[in-house]
Scaffold this active site. Structure first.
Site, PDB file in Angstrom:
ATOM      1  N   ASN A  57     -11.258  22.436  26.145  1.00  0.00           N
ATOM      2  CA  ASN A  57     -10.353  21.661  27.008  1.00  0.00           C
ATOM      3  C   ASN A  57      -9.073  21.290  26.248  1.00  0.00           C
ATOM      4  OD1 ASN A  57     -12.816  19.878  26.336  1.00  0.00           O
ATOM      5  ND2 ASN A  57     -11.415  18.288  26.988  1.00  0.00           N
ATOM      6  N   ASP A  58      -8.777  20.004  26.069  1.00  0.00           N
ATOM      7  CA  ASP A  58      -7.432  19.597  25.608  1.00  0.00           C
ATOM      8  C   ASP A  58      -6.941  20.326  24.343  1.00  0.00           C
ATOM      9  OD1 ASP A  58      -8.428  17.690  27.330  1.00  0.00           O
ATOM     10  OD2 ASP A  58      -7.969  15.972  26.063  1.00  0.00           O
ATOM     11  N   TRP A  82     -18.783  21.168  29.458  1.00  0.00           N
ATOM     12  CA  TRP A  82     -18.287  20.020  28.711  1.00  0.00           C
ATOM     13  C   TRP A  82     -19.452  19.179  28.217  1.00  0.00           C
ATOM     14  CZ3 TRP A  82     -18.444  14.647  28.986  1.00  0.00           C
ATOM     15  CH2 TRP A  82     -17.541  13.994  28.124  1.00  0.00           C
ATOM     16  N   GLU A 237      -4.621   8.877  29.923  1.00  0.00           N
ATOM     17  CA  GLU A 237      -5.105   9.646  28.782  1.00  0.00           C
ATOM     18  C   GLU A 237      -3.922  10.404  28.176  1.00  0.00           C
ATOM     19  OE1 GLU A 237      -9.431  11.063  29.346  1.00  0.00           O
ATOM     20  OE2 GLU A 237      -8.350  11.982  30.990  1.00  0.00           O
TER      21      GLU A 237
END
Ligand SMILES: *[C@@H]1O[C@H](CO)[C@@H](O)[C@H](O)[C@H]1NC(C)=O
Ligand SMILES: *[C@@H]1O[C@H](CO)[C@@H](O)[C@H](O)[C@H]1NC(C)=O
Ligand SMILES: *[C@@H]1O[C@H](CO)[C@@H](O)[C@H](O)[C@H]1NC(C)=O
Ligand SMILES: *[C@@H]1O[C@H](CO)[C@@H](O)[C@H](O)[C@H]1NC(C)=O
Ligand SMILES: *[C@@H]1O[C@H](CO)[C@@H](O)[C@H](O)[C@H]1NC(C)=O
Length: 563
Positions: A57-58, A82, A237
């Site tokens: 992800n990020d 995840w 976030e």
């Protein structure tokens, strides 16, 4: 100066690929499983960054250090889903196009990150010393901010990272919900000699960016004021905050937040009051942060920027998630890609962010198609032949004579562009000027296609340009998320008389830049026709007014080497 050459990198690429992936990662899923079409390698991207397998992800701590670009990313080394128990994947490159995978940079190991190493950012300290701040999940699941630094600054790949025992360096104070306190930004140095960084959180239903200050980069204290607070937005976030441009002697700053409630990235421009450590947004922007423009109106989240000292530019990385089911992701053995790195700039009036793919990606362009002066009469579809459509870069410019045929605009529509894209259905509801654009990854009978297009409306005293990416017909497969995405393109269409579109097509991703990068939409699509590699590209115009393609340039794209 240790500056590894491209040849050194490429010779080491194979070694690393073998050494580290074989030791740290297990159980590579089958490359092809046609009994489940989603497991086909046809959906893997050829030039958008993704690890060889499993969940990403990020983007984390992107940076440039001694001739090498580093990309770290949230990674699950045990599967394609995840988990809280995240590690940092790590890849290096000399051109931001071809990437060599290294061993994991951070894994849960110490009391301050034993339950997960979450997102963070890099800061290059004086003396060319990179350091990383990241969120750790501690023994009781609190989110705390930790420091890590490279073990050996002479290693140009910065493979090993040390977590000093004075971690955590920032803990949530009593007013903060310890489960909502994460993603430290890159730090900046104030005129007073103190470092500052910001961390996102939520207080009383309002997203905020808290500032922490430090003289020595070890001991951090909260500033008196938050950098910015907004009521009613939900958790913030991956806050990013940076100066973008000098405009008439004043520095224009950009604040970017990833809103957990909507899972989109938003930005706002303004100024920074360093005395009080607060960001003051431009008056023209809405007080409601959910009305701010999005970095991308499609599948993009958790973006992060860094300054590329080599070329003096600011580059944005961002995660684009799968829109297939968890079961499909497990079947195909991977989930998550990064968008193509984008260079950021600002419109001359200082109001709009402009994003454009890094020029290096053009090194992958191969055979070119060039078309000029093609009239698109009402109801027409013109096939662009001679491309391998699943892996292409398309740049097109649409021109119209005048705007007399534009449909009237209802001011209420401004709040929900995706709804407008759905209701003013490109296929069914034909307007005046537009819908016109591209049908990409299309079957020859158009049974499957993703429509990327514009529609021009006449509003009070101005014109509104809607840009949509409609995924509803993107695949015959049913258990996929197939939205219509959209946003407004802030251009003066009356003055320009034309609109440009660039679309990067890469198997399961369609990444589009409207109006020279003033609006972006990334779509994830899984057309079944890709399995036979039999896809087509069309330009279309379903509006009543004729639109002309003044120029269309398209290239087949070579795959990037990503190990
Ligand atoms: C291929 O996919 C099908 C359907 O998801 C699954 O039942 C089967 O076990 C898979 N085969 C392999 C070799 O992974
Ligand atoms: C640091 O890295 C350099 C370059 O890779 C290497 O030559 C040197 O041996 C390393 N030092 C240590 C202490 O590992
Ligand atoms: C936020 O909004 C809510 C409801 O609109 C209100 O009750 C609350 O006082 C506001 N909080 C702040 C800090 O402004
Ligand atoms: C990921 O994709 C799903 C659709 O499968 C979507 O609903 C969700 O919002 C996405 N998450 C993020 C973080 O973009
Ligand atoms: C506007 O363009 C259309 C063709 O698209 C043309 O028929 C019409 O005459 C033009 N109107 C004006 C006022 O120029």
């Amino acid at each position: 100066m240790v500056s590894p050459s491209a040849s050194l990198l490429s010779s080491l690429r194979w070694l690393f690929g073998f050494l580290f992936f074989s030791s740290s990662m297990v159980e590579i899923p089958p490359a092809e499983n046609f009994s489940n079409p989603l497991a086909s390698t046809q959906f893997r991207t050829a030039y958008h960054f993704q690890p060889t397998h499993y969940w990403m992800n990020d983007p984390n701590a992107p940076m440039y250090y001694d001739g090498v670009y580093h990309l770290f990313y949230q990674y699950n080394p045990n599967g394609a889903t995840w988990t809280a128990y995240m590690s940092w994947g790590h890849s290096v490159s000399t051109d931001l196009v071809h990437w060599t995978g290294l061993e994991l940079a951070l894994t849960p190991s110490d009391p301050f990150d034993i339950s997960g190493c979450w997102s963070g950012s890099a800061t290059i300290l004086p003396g060319n010393k990179p350091v990383v701040l990241y969120t750790g999940l501690d023994t009781v699941g609190r989110q705390v901010q930790n420091i890590a630094y490279p073990k050996n600054l002479s290693d140009p790949f910065l493979r090993e990272w040390i977590k000093p025992n004075y971690n955590p360096v920032i803990e949530p104070h009593q007013k903060i919900n310890a489960a909502l306190f994460r993603d430290p930004s890159t730090a900046w140095l104030g005129k007073d000699g103190s470092w500052r960084l910001t961390v996102g959180t939520l207080i009383d239903e309002g997203g905020l960016a808290i500032v922490y200050k430090s003289k020595d980069f070890m001991k951090w204290v909260p500033a008196e004021n938050p950098l910015y607070y907004t009521n009613g937005s939900g958790m913030w976030e991956c806050v990013d905050f940076f100066p973008l441009k000098e405009i008439q002697g004043a520095t224009k700053y950009l604040l970017k937040v990833s809103m957990y409630d909507t899972l989109h990235d938003y930005y706002v421009m303004g100024t920074y009051d360093e005395e009080r450590d607060i960001f003051i947004k431009d008056d023209a922007s809405s007080d409601d942060c959910r009305m701010w423009p999005m970095i991308d109106y499609g599948r993009l989240y958790a973006s992060k920027t860094f300054v590329d000292e080599a070329k003096q530019r600011r580059i944005l990385w961002a995660w684009s998630n799968e829109t297939s089911s968890v079961a499909d992701n497990v079947a195909k053995g991977w989930a998550g890609i990064q968008t193509v790195p984008r260079v950021l700039s600002v419109d001359t009036d200082g109001k709009r962010l402009i994003q454009w793919p890094i020029e290096e990606i053009e090194s992958l362009r191969r055979e070119q198609i060039h078309l000029q002066d093609i009239e698109l009469k009402t109801g027409s579809q013109v096939e662009v032949r001679g491309l391998k459509v699943s892996q292409a870069d398309v740049e097109v410019e649409f021109e119209f004579q005048n705007l007399t045929g534009a449909e009237p605009f209802d001011a209420n529509w401004v709040v929900d562009p995706p709804k407008l894209c759905r209701e003013k259905d490109a296929y069914a509801n034909h307007g005046g000027i537009g819908p016109f654009g591209l049908l990409v990854l299309a079957a020859d009978n158009l049974e499957e296609n993703t429509a990327v297009y514009f529609r021009v409306f006449r509003a009070e005293g101005s014109y509104k340009v809607l840009m949509c990416a409609d995924q509803r017909r993107s695949s015959k497969k049913s258990e996929l998320y197939k939205p219509a995405s959209g946003g407004f393109v802030d251009i003066d269409v009356k003055k320009d008389g034309k609109i440009s579109l660039r679309t990067l097509i890469d198997h399961s991703v369609v990444e589009s830049f409207g109006g020279g990068g003033r609006a972006c939409i990334t779509s994830r699509v899984y057309p079944t026709i890709l399995l036979n590699d039999n896809t087509h590209l069309y330009a279309f115009n379903y509006g009543t007014e004729t639109v002309k393609i003044s120029e269309l340039k398209a290239w087949n794209m070579a795959p990037a080497q990503i190990s």
